[in-house]
Structure formats: C-alpha cells, structure tokens
Design an enzyme around this catalytic site. Structure first.
Site, PDB file in Angstrom:
ATOM      1  N   LYS A  53       0.817  -1.457  -0.009  1.00  0.00           N
ATOM      2  CA  LYS A  53      -0.124   0.121  -0.124  1.00  0.00           C
ATOM      3  C   LYS A  53       0.533   1.331  -0.160  1.00  0.00           C
ATOM      4  O   LYS A  53       0.660   2.158  -0.690  1.00  0.00           O
ATOM      5  CB  LYS A  53      -0.834  -0.262   1.250  1.00  0.00           C
ATOM      6  CG  LYS A  53      -2.116  -1.049   1.116  1.00  0.00           C
ATOM      7  CD  LYS A  53      -2.880  -1.357   2.404  1.00  0.00           C
ATOM      8  CE  LYS A  53      -3.766  -2.255   2.018  1.00  0.00           C
ATOM      9  NZ  LYS A  53      -4.276  -2.975   3.297  1.00  0.00           N
ATOM     10  N   GLN A  97      -5.011  -1.982   9.336  1.00  0.00           N
ATOM     11  CA  GLN A  97      -4.880  -3.140   8.798  1.00  0.00           C
ATOM     12  C   GLN A  97      -5.533  -4.215   9.672  1.00  0.00           C
ATOM     13  O   GLN A  97      -5.323  -4.133  10.958  1.00  0.00           O
ATOM     14  CB  GLN A  97      -3.488  -3.295   8.324  1.00  0.00           C
ATOM     15  CG  GLN A  97      -3.006  -4.785   7.993  1.00  0.00           C
ATOM     16  CD  GLN A  97      -3.586  -4.841   6.703  1.00  0.00           C
ATOM     17  OE1 GLN A  97      -3.563  -4.193   5.968  1.00  0.00           O
ATOM     18  NE2 GLN A  97      -4.216  -6.112   6.051  1.00  0.00           N
ATOM     19  N   ASP A 120     -11.697   2.567   3.318  1.00  0.00           N
ATOM     20  CA  ASP A 120     -11.794   1.176   3.300  1.00  0.00           C
ATOM     21  C   ASP A 120     -13.391   1.001   2.963  1.00  0.00           C
ATOM     22  O   ASP A 120     -13.796  -0.218   2.640  1.00  0.00           O
ATOM     23  CB  ASP A 120     -11.521   0.261   4.644  1.00  0.00           C
ATOM     24  CG  ASP A 120     -10.183  -0.414   4.469  1.00  0.00           C
ATOM     25  OD1 ASP A 120     -10.008  -0.935   3.205  1.00  0.00           O
ATOM     26  OD2 ASP A 120      -9.456  -0.930   5.405  1.00  0.00           O
TER      27      ASP A 120
END
Ligand code: NAP
Length: 295
Positions: A53, A97, A120
């Site tokens: 990422k 995460q 997200d």
C-alpha cells in the site's frame, strides 16, 4: 469456448495512471491526498500488504503516513492514534490493517474512524449509505470487481449474477452494489453460502459468477454455463513441491477447466488482487477532493 483473461494487473495499471494524473493536477492546486496506514503487530501477510500500500501511494504521488505499532499496543493508545489521524488535515484516508491482535476490539476501532476518512468503506455509516444507494466510500475489493467488469465490457444490467460467499468484505457488499438501481447495478443477484442447498444448480444459471469462498475448486467446470463471465476472488495456498516456497496460490475456481467454458475469467494471482489496493487509492483521492470541496 476458450475464455479471454481479464488482466487485473493491466486494469489496475490503467486506473493508477488515471489517478496519478488526477493527483498531479490536485497538487498544482496545493492539494496533496494523504493516506494513513495503521499496522499493529508483526503478522507477515499484513506487513507485506501494508508495504504494498505504501509503495502504491508513492507510485501515484499520495502522501503516505506510516504507523507501525508493537503487538502489545493497548486499545486506548490505538483509539487515541485514530482520533489524532481523524483531526489531521493532511490525512484524507485512514486504513487500519486487519486483523488486529486478539486483545484489541476491532469494531470499536473501526467505529472510531471518521466516516469521511473511511477509505476502506467498512464504517457502518458508509455501509448504510451504500445499501440505500447514497454516495459513499465503496469497499475496495467489491468496487474493484465492478471496475474489472465494466472495463472488460461486461454488461451488468439484467445479468444473472451468482455470488459464492456472504462475508462483510466481499459477498455482501458486492451483492448490494450489483442490485443498485444505477449504471453499475441493475443485476439479478443470488448469494450462496455453506447452507445453500444446491450450489451447482444456482451457479449454473449465472451469466456472471463471483467466487469468494476461500476454498480451492469451489467452482468447477460442470457448474459453469457456456460463455459465463467468471470472477475469482479467492486466494488460497496449495502445497507445491516444485515451488521454492513450497506452495502456490490458487483461487476458488478450477481455472484450467472453467477457462474452456467461460467467455471471460480472472486469473489468481493477477485478477481481482491488484484492483483492491488501486480502489483504496481511488477512495483516498476522492476523499481529498471532497475535503477540498471538489467532490
Ligand atoms: P470469508 O469471510 O471466509 O467468507 C467466505 C464465505 O464463503 C462465507 O460466506 C462462507 O459461507 C462461504 N463459503 C465457504 N465455503 C463455501 C462452499 N463450499 N460453498 C458455498 N459457500 C462457501 O472470506 P472472505 O473474506 O470473503 O474472502 C474470500 C476469499 O477471497 C478468500 O480466499 C480471501 O483470501 C479472498 N480475498 C481476496 C481479496 C483480494 O483482494 N484478492 C480480498 C478479500 C478476500 P458461510 O457464511 O455459510 O460460512
């Protein structure tokens, strides 16, 4: 029929080039999109996702704010970090995460993220907006699948879509997106899971199959209608002594046999995977535009 491969790497590269151009234009106006990544602990898979990422941000010019915390980080400390990032004007997107170490309350952390920075698309506010068809950050893997379909010329409207899997990150959101009354929806959707009585019978009806079960060979050639479009989301390790690392990655679909019947198919790796991070970048750029009153 031999299927044409949907090259996820190429579609992702095309989208990243588009995003890079948008970021360059925003920078001319003094706007730099920023993504904060929070990683707690040393899980090797999570570490490699986070590194990927960060590299992707660098590639397209997004400011990447890296927060790597030890595995014994407490709930209060993590919540305070999210709060700080919520207030930081340089940050347009916050990604925590998952999975978090067991002692941490994942849903409390996700709820703490400002929905306007929830790139997200997991915050209940964004999930709710998506379900009722309002503008929202769409979760990255399902949004990536929609982009793969559209950019491969697949007609979604009116299609019979059968999804195998009903998780919160893939199955449920992709089903919701595909039934929306808009130009990327209007499909007729069936969602299958482990309690589905006759999986093969459902899958056989599909014009578009989306396999997200996390089990190799869940979709075999006898279950696939001639000419169907097959999207394989699964990522599974199977032992392979010929490989240096002792395993190879396969999807949920019997790729070789299904390729002989499908019209279009995504490979694993190189199909859905490359799109997931790309859509995270897409949401971060969208968030920066919204914060600047341009969204
Ligand atoms: P998950 O949370 O484990 O959910 C799997 C779903 O599939 C469940 O709903 C389960 O049913 C269903 N299922 C499992 N075996 C089945 C079977 N034999 N027949 C019918 N339904 C079955 O998995 P996930 O997080 O959605 O991920 C699915 C796969 O996609 C995994 O391999 C994951 O690694 C991969 N993935 C890839 C990406 C990417 O970017 N490439 C992103 C996310 C996920 P029940 O609900 O009844 O248990």
């Amino acid at each position: 029929m031999t299927a044409r491969i949907i090259d996820g790497k190429q579609v992702a590269a095309d989208m990243r080039a588009e995003l890079k151009a948008q970021v360059a234009k925003l920078k001319e106006e003094g706007i730099v999109p920023g993504l904060a990544v929070v990683l707690v602990g040393e899980d090797p898979a999570s570490k490699s996702y986070v590194t990927a990422k960060e590299r992707a941000c660098e590639e397209i010019g997004i400011y990447s704010n890296d927060n790597r915390l030890p595995a014994d980080t407490g709930q209060a400390e993590l919540m305070a970090l999210v709060d700080k990032l919520n207030k930081d004007p340089k940050i347009n997107g916050i990604l925590v995460q998952l999975p978090l170490p067991k002692h941490l309350d994942e849903s409390e952390v996700l709820l703490e993220i400002d929905p306007a920075k929830d790139v997200d698309g997991f915050h209940p506010v964004n999930v709710g907006k998506m379900v009722v068809g309002e503008k929202a950050f769409l979760p990255c893997t399902p949004h990536g699948i929609i982009q793969l379909l559209i950019r491969s010329g697949v007609k979604i409207e009116g299609a019979e879509v059968v999804i195998v899997g009903r998780s919160n990150i893939v199955g449920k959101p992709i089903a919701n997106m595909l039934i929306q009354k808009n130009n990327t929806g209007n499909a007729t959707v069936t969602v299958c899971h482990t309690r589905t009585k006759n999986l093969a019978e459902h899958v056989r009806r599909a014009d578009i199959i989306i396999a997200a079960a996390g089990r190799p060979n869940t979709v075999t050639a006898d279950m696939v209608k001639e000419g169907a479009v097959v999207i394989d989301v699964g990522v599974n390790r199977v032992e392979d002594a010929t490989k240096k690392r002792g395993y190879r990655l396969v999807g949920d679909v019997d790729f070789a046999a299904v390729s002989e019947k499908a019209s279009l198919i995504t490979p694993v790796p190189g199909g859905v995977g490359p799109m997931t991070i790309t859509m995270l970048l897409f949401n971060t750029v969208a968030s920066a535009k919204q914060a600047a009153g341009k969204g």
